[in-house]
Design a protein around this motif. Structure first.
Motif, PDB file in Angstrom:
ATOM      1  N   TYR A 109       0.878  -1.134  -0.058  1.00  0.00           N
ATOM      2  CA  TYR A 109       0.025   0.243  -0.036  1.00  0.00           C
ATOM      3  C   TYR A 109       1.072   1.182   0.005  1.00  0.00           C
ATOM      4  O   TYR A 109       0.684   2.122  -0.689  1.00  0.00           O
ATOM      5  N   ARG A 132     -15.110  -4.026  -4.916  1.00  0.00           N
ATOM      6  CA  ARG A 132     -14.934  -3.157  -5.835  1.00  0.00           C
ATOM      7  C   ARG A 132     -14.067  -2.054  -5.235  1.00  0.00           C
ATOM      8  O   ARG A 132     -13.399  -1.209  -5.683  1.00  0.00           O
ATOM      9  N   GLU A 133     -14.351  -1.465  -3.918  1.00  0.00           N
ATOM     10  CA  GLU A 133     -13.674  -0.380  -3.503  1.00  0.00           C
ATOM     11  C   GLU A 133     -12.320  -0.559  -2.938  1.00  0.00           C
ATOM     12  O   GLU A 133     -11.833  -1.801  -2.511  1.00  0.00           O
ATOM     13  N   ASP A 134     -11.563   0.226  -3.191  1.00  0.00           N
ATOM     14  CA  ASP A 134     -10.042  -0.016  -2.777  1.00  0.00           C
ATOM     15  C   ASP A 134      -9.816  -0.313  -1.301  1.00  0.00           C
ATOM     16  O   ASP A 134      -9.081  -1.190  -0.970  1.00  0.00           O
ATOM     17  N   ARG A 158     -10.406  -3.933  -0.744  1.00  0.00           N
ATOM     18  CA  ARG A 158      -9.390  -4.666  -1.285  1.00  0.00           C
ATOM     19  C   ARG A 158      -8.210  -4.743  -0.447  1.00  0.00           C
ATOM     20  O   ARG A 158      -7.769  -6.008  -0.131  1.00  0.00           O
ATOM     21  N   TRP A 159      -7.817  -3.542   0.145  1.00  0.00           N
ATOM     22  CA  TRP A 159      -7.000  -3.915   1.213  1.00  0.00           C
ATOM     23  C   TRP A 159      -7.174  -4.618   2.449  1.00  0.00           C
ATOM     24  O   TRP A 159      -6.327  -5.216   3.104  1.00  0.00           O
TER      25      TRP A 159
END
Lengths: 241, 241
Positions: free
Chosen positions: A78, B88-90, B93-94
């Protein structure tokens, strides 16, 4: 807005891999547990929060603009592009993350040299097993990992002396830290490693001379290795110990 | 162009976490080591290649349009969006990658229940230590991990029954596989787990009913658990064993 790093106070531990990247980049960050006005309690409160939907399993984790990212490799993937410590090409970013995850596995095996049975028990309660596991680690596992990273350096088509591509990435900083820790924990086994792994030795040297990193390493923010961290020096676990 | 998956033949192992995502998505892939015209030799040749600049440390890894991606969490982070199995959202995803890395750690601890001292030695050469480590695992570690994943499910603001967001992600498939493996390896310790971890039990049930995944699980491509894999059933390591 500075990054917030959440990790235990008193040890380098896994948080140090994140700290090295932040320090090398000169990033603004708050080491929450070590900040007098914040502290470990705030970290523990977040971990045990029963309302929020993004709880980490364990430190280290970071908070950036409300986003929580946990696990060293995830944090570095990140932060890497934001800190200028990631390769530019997508394919090399996936490669870098694979290398970082190999370091994650190596670090877990280093931890288990002194705690092969139970993290809930003291080293002194598992000394015999720790000696057996350390012997296996030093004889088979450590050489396997270091030989691999030496190959990665030698086979880098950029011939840069770095692990990935033509410039320094967060993976280089992490491998530097692993070598620092191994030399501390197993000085006999690591003696002369520079001849066996010349690329790694050269990388360790060049990372140590990066100005911001060198300034950090010489600062009081860099805690010394100690017997509560991942890398511990028990002479009896070293080769010939 | 089908994905190429490189993993040992004869066991589910770590490759199975990747296989479940590919199968659930109905993706076209070649299981290289199991393909008569390819085989394990091709995988080993790639691992020991002294020319290429993107060598993995170990299987599993995939090849996609010339890009090699290694380590389960890295592969799933790479494939997830392509397979429709990532949020879908970043930020999510993290979060998903952090959860997957927690599963990685759990899987490593499960492996070490039968190999706490040396992967280069047989289980039978480390039975006493395996019993001690398994006892610690079943008493402290497994409940800590499962309690965490139960919290993640219960605290998901989408209240979807999935770990992340409102739909199925690769992390759900991986947690399904962990539960499958734990029930196989430790049937006594896992007995009644549905009452203690209702969210996990519900997730396991709903994943098992996904049509493509169910078809895969019933196919000969799904190898049975066995005593060479990560999840092994040694009755003497189970609770009361």
């Amino acid at each position: 807005m500075p990054y917030e790093l959440f990790y235990w106070d008193g040890i380098q531990g896994r948080g140090e891999f994140v700290r090295l990247a932040l320090e090398d980049a000169g990033a603004s960050y708050i080491d929450v547990a070590r900040e007098p006005s914040r502290g470990t309690g705030e970290m523990l409160a977040l971990l045990s929060d029963t309302a929020r939907g993004d709880i980490p399993f364990a430190p280290p984790f970071i908070k950036d603009e409300g986003v929580i990212v946990s696990h060293v490799a995830n944090i570095l993937m990140y932060l890497g592009p934001k800190l200028g410590l990631a390769p530019r090409e997508d394919a090399l970013r996936w490669y870098a993350n694979g290398l970082q995850l190999t370091i994650t596995d190596l670090v877990a095996e280093i931890h288990d040299t002194h705690h092969p049975i139970a993290v809930s028990k003291y080293y002194e309660q598992q000394k015999t097993e720790a000696k057996a596991r350390s012997t296996e680690f030093l004889k088979n596992r450590m050489p396997k990992f270091l030989t691999y990273f030496e190959r990665v350096l030698q086979q880098n088509p950029a011939h840069s002396g770095y692990l990935v591509g033509s410039g320094t990435t967060y993976v280089d900083l992490s491998l530097f830290q692993v070598i620092e820790g191994l030399v501390y924990a197993f000085p006999k086994a690591m003696s002369g490693y520079e001849g066996r792994y010349p690329g790694i030795a050269q990388l360790h040297h060049s990372v140590s001379r990066r100005p911001k990193l060198a300034a950090y390493l010489a600062s009081p923010r860099r805690l010394a290795f100690n017997q509560d961290g991942i890398f511990r020096h028990y002479p009896e676990l070293d080769i010939g110990g």
